[in-house]
Motif scaffolding. Sequence first.
Motif, mmCIF file in Angstrom:
data_model
loop_
_atom_site.group_PDB
_atom_site.id
_atom_site.type_symbol
_atom_site.label_atom_id
_atom_site.label_comp_id
_atom_site.label_asym_id
_atom_site.label_seq_id
_atom_site.Cartn_x
_atom_site.Cartn_y
_atom_site.Cartn_z
ATOM 1 N N LEU A 100 13.336 6.969 -31.870
ATOM 2 C CA LEU A 100 12.501 7.464 -30.788
ATOM 3 C C LEU A 100 11.062 7.003 -31.011
ATOM 4 O O LEU A 100 10.449 7.319 -32.033
ATOM 5 N N LEU A 101 10.538 6.233 -30.058
ATOM 6 C CA LEU A 101 9.206 5.668 -30.170
ATOM 7 C C LEU A 101 8.285 6.299 -29.134
ATOM 8 O O LEU A 101 8.652 6.408 -27.959
ATOM 9 N N PRO A 102 7.088 6.719 -29.530
ATOM 10 C CA PRO A 102 6.180 7.390 -28.590
ATOM 11 C C PRO A 102 5.603 6.405 -27.557
ATOM 12 O O PRO A 102 5.201 5.294 -27.908
ATOM 13 N N VAL A 103 5.581 6.845 -26.319
ATOM 14 C CA VAL A 103 5.037 6.021 -25.238
ATOM 15 C C VAL A 103 4.143 6.857 -24.331
ATOM 16 O O VAL A 103 4.245 8.082 -24.288
ATOM 17 N N CYS A 104 3.269 6.148 -23.619
ATOM 18 C CA CYS A 104 2.555 6.740 -22.499
ATOM 19 C C CYS A 104 3.387 6.502 -21.240
ATOM 20 O O CYS A 104 3.823 5.373 -20.971
ATOM 21 N N VAL A 105 3.629 7.551 -20.504
ATOM 22 C CA VAL A 105 4.376 7.492 -19.250
ATOM 23 C C VAL A 105 3.382 7.534 -18.106
ATOM 24 O O VAL A 105 2.683 8.530 -17.926
ATOM 25 N N LEU A 106 3.326 6.452 -17.362
ATOM 26 C CA LEU A 106 2.381 6.346 -16.251
ATOM 27 C C LEU A 106 3.126 6.236 -14.928
ATOM 28 O O LEU A 106 4.060 5.450 -14.804
ATOM 29 N N GLU A 107 2.699 7.041 -13.955
ATOM 30 C CA GLU A 107 3.128 6.884 -12.577
ATOM 31 C C GLU A 107 1.851 6.768 -11.746
ATOM 32 O O GLU A 107 1.031 7.682 -11.720
ATOM 33 N N ALA A 108 1.667 5.613 -11.112
ATOM 34 C CA ALA A 108 0.443 5.359 -10.364
ATOM 35 C C ALA A 108 0.790 4.838 -8.975
ATOM 36 O O ALA A 108 1.794 4.167 -8.774
ATOM 37 N N ARG A 109 -0.064 5.160 -8.028
ATOM 38 C CA ARG A 109 0.086 4.729 -6.640
ATOM 39 C C ARG A 109 -0.869 3.595 -6.323
ATOM 40 O O ARG A 109 -2.037 3.621 -6.709
ATOM 41 N N ARG A 110 -0.354 2.608 -5.623
ATOM 42 C CA ARG A 110 -1.198 1.537 -5.065
ATOM 43 C C ARG A 110 -1.824 2.061 -3.786
ATOM 44 O O ARG A 110 -1.144 2.329 -2.790
ATOM 45 N N VAL A 111 -3.122 2.278 -3.794
ATOM 46 C CA VAL A 111 -3.804 2.891 -2.663
ATOM 47 C C VAL A 111 -3.874 1.908 -1.503
ATOM 48 O O VAL A 111 -4.122 0.714 -1.711
ATOM 49 N N PRO B 96 0.839 -1.207 0.000
ATOM 50 C CA PRO B 96 0.000 0.000 0.000
ATOM 51 C C PRO B 96 0.873 1.256 0.000
ATOM 52 O O PRO B 96 1.838 1.357 0.755
ATOM 53 N N GLY B 97 0.550 2.182 -0.869
ATOM 54 C CA GLY B 97 1.359 3.390 -1.022
ATOM 55 C C GLY B 97 2.501 3.229 -1.995
ATOM 56 O O GLY B 97 3.204 4.202 -2.296
ATOM 57 N N GLY B 98 2.707 1.990 -2.492
ATOM 58 C CA GLY B 98 3.792 1.747 -3.442
ATOM 59 C C GLY B 98 3.516 2.380 -4.791
ATOM 60 O O GLY B 98 2.380 2.740 -5.129
ATOM 61 N N ARG B 99 4.569 2.511 -5.577
ATOM 62 C CA ARG B 99 4.494 3.256 -6.838
ATOM 63 C C ARG B 99 4.794 2.346 -8.026
ATOM 64 O O ARG B 99 5.720 1.532 -7.982
ATOM 65 N N LEU B 100 4.014 2.508 -9.093
ATOM 66 C CA LEU B 100 4.269 1.876 -10.385
ATOM 67 C C LEU B 100 4.732 2.937 -11.369
ATOM 68 O O LEU B 100 4.067 3.968 -11.534
#
Length: 237
Positions: A226-237, A150-154
Motif C-alpha cells: 500500500l503506497l500513499p497517494v494524493c487523490v485529486l478530483e478537479a473540474r475544468r472550468v 468545459p465542466g469535465g472532470r480530472l
Amino acid sequence: MTDSGAASKNDSAAADFDQIYRDGDTAGMSFERLPWDIGRPQPLLVQFEEAGRIAGEVLDIGCGPGDTAIYLSSRGYRVTGLDISPAAIDQARHRAVLRGITVTFEVADATSLDGYEGCFDTVVSSQLLHCLEPFQREAHVAALTRVLKPGGRLIQFSFTLGESAQFYRLFSISEEDLRATFTPPEWSIDTLQSGHMEGFKPPEQLMQRFAEHGYHPDFTEDGLMLLPVCVLEARRV
C-alpha cells in the motif's frame, strides 16, 4: 507550481518507459513484475466509478498496460488509453483482445496531447504526475486543460512518498503542489485527500533501502504493498 520534488535526486523524467515495459527493469533493478501492473484497476478508481464520478468520453492518460481503460470500457464508457511507451500500448491492445473489450489505445506524449483538443468529459490519471519533472507537469496540465471539455472532470492519483520516492526514481507530489497547480480560472478542485494505491512488493534490495530511511509500507491481506497517494478530483472550468 512548487518544485518540492528535487530534480537532482530524480531521473524518472528521463526514464525509458518503453524499455521498462519490455525488460521489467526500473530504479536500477530487475522486477519480476512491474509494481504498478497489478492486472486490474486500482480500488480507488473503482470507487470513483461506482460513485458515478466518471461520465461521457473518457481518457486514461498514462494508461500503461491498459487495465483501467479496459475496466472502464467494460462498464460501458467509450475510452481512449494513451501512453508514451509503444511496448505498453502493445500490451494494452493484447489484453483488450484477450478480454474481448473494445478500447482505443494509442501512443502519445502526455505533455502535448495534440489532436485531442476538447474531446473528453473525464480524464483518469493513475501514477503519471509523479513521473514528470516540474516543467513537464506544467505542460501536462496545460494539455489536460485543452483536451477536457468545459465542466469535465480530472481524477488523478499521485504518490506522496516524501524522500522515499527517490528510490523509485519518482517525484513526491504533495497537496500543496496540487493546490498550486490546479488553480482558477482554468480549474476548480472538488476533492483533495490522502489515499492508498496497491502495488507489487519490490525486490528486497529496495525494501531494505526503504527501511534504512524509515519507510515501512503496509500490505494488503493478499500481499500487495500500500503506497500513499494524493487523490485529486478537479473540474475544468
